[in-house]
Design a protein around this motif. Structure first.
Motif, mmCIF file in Angstrom:
data_model
loop_
_atom_site.group_PDB
_atom_site.id
_atom_site.type_symbol
_atom_site.label_atom_id
_atom_site.label_comp_id
_atom_site.label_asym_id
_atom_site.label_seq_id
_atom_site.Cartn_x
_atom_site.Cartn_y
_atom_site.Cartn_z
ATOM 1 N N VAL A 203 0.674 -1.244 0.010
ATOM 2 C CA VAL A 203 0.194 -0.025 0.025
ATOM 3 C C VAL A 203 0.924 1.146 0.028
ATOM 4 O O VAL A 203 1.957 1.259 0.770
ATOM 5 N N THR A 204 0.531 2.015 -0.826
ATOM 6 C CA THR A 204 1.434 3.415 -0.921
ATOM 7 C C THR A 204 0.284 4.606 -1.089
ATOM 8 O O THR A 204 -0.296 4.574 -1.884
ATOM 9 N N GLY A 205 0.454 5.614 -0.182
ATOM 10 C CA GLY A 205 -0.248 6.758 -0.349
ATOM 11 C C GLY A 205 -1.713 6.577 -0.081
ATOM 12 O O GLY A 205 -2.429 7.355 -0.828
ATOM 13 N N LEU A 206 -2.234 5.694 0.461
ATOM 14 C CA LEU A 206 -3.753 5.239 0.521
ATOM 15 C C LEU A 206 -4.358 6.151 1.017
ATOM 16 O O LEU A 206 -4.175 6.786 2.211
ATOM 17 N N ARG A 207 -5.513 6.950 0.502
ATOM 18 C CA ARG A 207 -6.327 7.806 0.987
ATOM 19 C C ARG A 207 -7.801 7.436 0.717
ATOM 20 O O ARG A 207 -8.230 6.961 -0.248
ATOM 21 N N LYS A 208 -8.689 7.961 1.758
ATOM 22 C CA LYS A 208 -10.065 7.638 1.769
ATOM 23 C C LYS A 208 -10.963 8.678 2.587
ATOM 24 O O LYS A 208 -10.476 8.787 3.681
ATOM 25 N N SER A 209 -11.890 9.173 1.994
ATOM 26 C CA SER A 209 -12.705 10.141 2.847
ATOM 27 C C SER A 209 -14.132 9.876 2.746
ATOM 28 O O SER A 209 -14.335 9.483 1.748
ATOM 29 N N TYR A 210 -14.785 10.318 3.842
ATOM 30 C CA TYR A 210 -16.367 10.428 3.586
ATOM 31 C C TYR A 210 -16.778 11.841 3.690
ATOM 32 O O TYR A 210 -16.866 12.360 4.888
ATOM 33 N N GLY A 211 -16.885 12.579 2.769
ATOM 34 C CA GLY A 211 -17.345 14.052 2.881
ATOM 35 C C GLY A 211 -15.993 14.752 3.349
ATOM 36 O O GLY A 211 -15.089 14.603 2.746
ATOM 37 N N ASP A 212 -16.173 15.635 4.450
ATOM 38 C CA ASP A 212 -14.944 16.217 4.896
ATOM 39 C C ASP A 212 -14.120 15.356 5.872
ATOM 40 O O ASP A 212 -13.311 15.968 6.546
ATOM 41 N N LYS A 213 -14.663 14.259 6.275
ATOM 42 C CA LYS A 213 -14.032 13.286 7.145
ATOM 43 C C LYS A 213 -13.007 12.468 6.571
ATOM 44 O O LYS A 213 -13.216 11.589 5.629
ATOM 45 N N VAL A 214 -11.550 12.780 6.687
ATOM 46 C CA VAL A 214 -10.700 12.122 6.085
ATOM 47 C C VAL A 214 -10.402 10.712 7.134
ATOM 48 O O VAL A 214 -9.961 10.912 8.368
ATOM 49 N N VAL A 215 -10.541 9.749 6.536
ATOM 50 C CA VAL A 215 -10.371 8.245 7.254
ATOM 51 C C VAL A 215 -9.174 7.789 6.944
ATOM 52 O O VAL A 215 -8.445 7.062 8.069
ATOM 53 N N LEU B 216 -14.028 -4.605 -1.067
ATOM 54 C CA LEU B 216 -15.607 -4.260 -0.606
ATOM 55 C C LEU B 216 -15.892 -2.762 -0.752
ATOM 56 O O LEU B 216 -16.847 -2.569 -1.088
ATOM 57 N N ILE B 217 -14.958 -1.955 -0.567
ATOM 58 C CA ILE B 217 -15.014 -0.476 -1.092
ATOM 59 C C ILE B 217 -13.623 -0.130 -1.829
ATOM 60 O O ILE B 217 -12.591 -0.668 -1.606
ATOM 61 N N ARG B 218 -13.781 0.952 -2.613
ATOM 62 C CA ARG B 218 -12.836 1.463 -3.247
ATOM 63 C C ARG B 218 -11.886 2.716 -2.667
ATOM 64 O O ARG B 218 -12.583 3.494 -1.916
ATOM 65 N N ALA B 219 -10.699 3.008 -2.818
ATOM 66 C CA ALA B 219 -9.928 4.022 -2.185
ATOM 67 C C ALA B 219 -10.033 5.278 -3.136
ATOM 68 O O ALA B 219 -10.672 5.009 -4.258
ATOM 69 N N ASP B 220 -10.163 6.323 -2.451
ATOM 70 C CA ASP B 220 -9.828 7.557 -3.140
ATOM 71 C C ASP B 220 -8.544 7.783 -3.966
ATOM 72 O O ASP B 220 -8.755 8.595 -4.819
ATOM 73 N N GLY B 221 -7.604 7.276 -3.401
ATOM 74 C CA GLY B 221 -6.162 7.386 -3.886
ATOM 75 C C GLY B 221 -5.199 6.531 -3.386
ATOM 76 O O GLY B 221 -5.528 6.183 -2.414
ATOM 77 N N GLY B 222 -3.822 6.655 -4.144
ATOM 78 C CA GLY B 222 -2.976 5.653 -3.495
ATOM 79 C C GLY B 222 -3.032 4.442 -4.596
ATOM 80 O O GLY B 222 -3.641 4.294 -5.313
ATOM 81 N N ARG B 223 -2.058 3.590 -4.226
ATOM 82 C CA ARG B 223 -1.634 2.423 -4.903
ATOM 83 C C ARG B 223 -1.799 1.262 -4.131
ATOM 84 O O ARG B 223 -1.136 1.244 -2.820
ATOM 85 N N VAL B 224 -2.534 0.179 -4.343
ATOM 86 C CA VAL B 224 -2.742 -0.918 -3.737
ATOM 87 C C VAL B 224 -2.450 -2.099 -4.335
ATOM 88 O O VAL B 224 -3.146 -2.280 -5.533
ATOM 89 N N ARG B 225 -1.843 -3.161 -3.965
ATOM 90 C CA ARG B 225 -1.554 -4.225 -4.415
ATOM 91 C C ARG B 225 -1.804 -5.330 -3.540
ATOM 92 O O ARG B 225 -1.006 -5.437 -2.439
ATOM 93 N N VAL B 226 -2.897 -6.398 -3.728
ATOM 94 C CA VAL B 226 -2.981 -7.554 -2.834
ATOM 95 C C VAL B 226 -2.832 -8.908 -3.761
ATOM 96 O O VAL B 226 -3.695 -8.926 -4.613
ATOM 97 N N ALA B 227 -1.911 -9.821 -3.307
ATOM 98 C CA ALA B 227 -1.560 -10.673 -4.033
ATOM 99 C C ALA B 227 -1.081 -10.343 -5.496
ATOM 100 O O ALA B 227 -1.246 -11.108 -6.483
ATOM 101 N N GLY B 228 -0.456 -9.207 -5.722
ATOM 102 C CA GLY B 228 -0.074 -8.703 -6.753
ATOM 103 C C GLY B 228 -1.146 -8.139 -7.706
ATOM 104 O O GLY B 228 -0.757 -7.626 -8.824
#
Length: 318
Positions: A12-24, A58-70
């Motif tokens: 995981v690199t630079g993973l970002r996720k927000s819900y409205g103004d709430k940065v998770v 289950l949900i999508r990220a807003d940004g960043g790079r994700v690899r699971v099992a390649g």
């Protein structure tokens, strides 16, 4: 069985996720080596559940790079799902079906043939010590048995990566240790385990590496011993046969908390072998005899409280 990833099991690199103004999740980086246990800790609202939901498609990220099992969970979710298993905090067992029927149902969902599905069911019932209870409804199982069945169901598809969300919540100590043994056996067989837990001792017991997530950011990562050395409080406690030995040790070491009644000297230390060896050498050079020695290091509760500033109760680490 899906082919194992050529690189880390999870990256995981630079993973970002927000819900409205709430940065998770706010720019999270992490790598999970194949065939290890990686534990993610953090207080309520830290972003742990969101992280697992992204990694398990289950949900999508807003940004960043994700690899699971390649594979990228957003672009190739089917490939990720073929490689992973997920065991949630709440059992997915159907209480009205028998243990065997639950496993056969999972085999059908994984599109295993009838013969292959029954072979896999029999293997897992034996592996998880559920053969005698196989024909009984899951509603009659103890909490530990249901958790074992739940884990067995996760393994029907032979995943290379397993997400365990608080796998021992509500179990008695013996059942918890049974689950720990199962996790160790899985990892010994090459499976990667991504663990979230409310029990800090569980992370200490099982995890090869631990990450602490707070307000959507990773604030610490390392082995349990590395994290413990981040906070003060470690010390070596020396007890002597008489006051003369106690006073001589204090002069030789030049520091420490003296308890004359207990004939003990508490010397600050990071608990490392090098630190202990140096202390013993200084005492030995002056022929000072020690009656008793013990090494005390901060535990993960201390680390959690020091780094997050929150009480380390169960509600804080879910």
């Amino acid at each position: 069985m899906p082919n194992p990833p050529s690189g880390p099991a999870i990256s995981v690199t630079g993973l970002r996720k927000s819900y409205g103004d709430k940065v998770v999740l706010d720019g999270v980086d992490l790598r999970v080596a194949e065939g290890t246990v990686f534990s993610l800790l953090g207080p309520n609202g830290a972003g742990k559940t969101t992280m697992v939901q992204i990694l398990s498609t289950l949900i999508r990220a807003d940004g960043g790079r994700v690899r699971v099992a390649g594979h990228d969970p957003a672009r190739d979710p089917d490939a990720v799902r073929a490689a992973i298993g997920v065991t949630g905090q709440y059992s997915a067992v159907d209480r009205f079906l028998t243990g065997e029927e639950n496993l056969i149902l999972m085999a059908d969902l994984h599109h295993l043939g009838r013969a292959q599905g029954r072979r896999r069911t029999a293997e897992l019932l034996e592996r998880f010590d559920l053969t005698e209870a196989a024909s009984k409804p899951a509603a009659t199982y103890s909490g530990g048995m249901r958790r074992r069945l739940d884990l067995a169901m996760t393994l029907v598809g032979d995943p290379r990566i397993i997400f365990l969300d608080e796998p021992t919540t509500g179990l008695d100590p013996r059942s918890r240790r049974t689950v720990w043994r199962i996790v160790r056996d899985l990892v010994a067989g090459g499976v990667t385990v991504f663990l979230t837990t409310q029990y800090l001792e569980e992370a200490d017991e099982l995890a090869d590496r631990i990450a602490l997530l707070d307000h959507g950011r990773l604030i610490a990562e390392g082995t349990a011993d590395e994290l413990k050395r981040l906070v003060p409080g470690g010390h070596i406690r020396l007890r002597f046969a008489d006051a003369g030995g106690l006073e001589s040790a204090l002069r030789a070491l030049g520091e420490g908390y003296l308890d004359e009644d207990a004939l003990t000297l508490q010397v600050p230390s990071d608990g490392s072998v090098r630190s202990l060896r140096g202390l013993l050498t200084r005492l030995d050079d002056r022929s000072i005899e020690i009656d008793e020695l013990s090494v005390h290091t901060p535990d993960l509760d201390d680390v959690f409280l020091a780094l997050t500033g929150r009480p380390d109760d169960k509600e804080s680490v879910r």
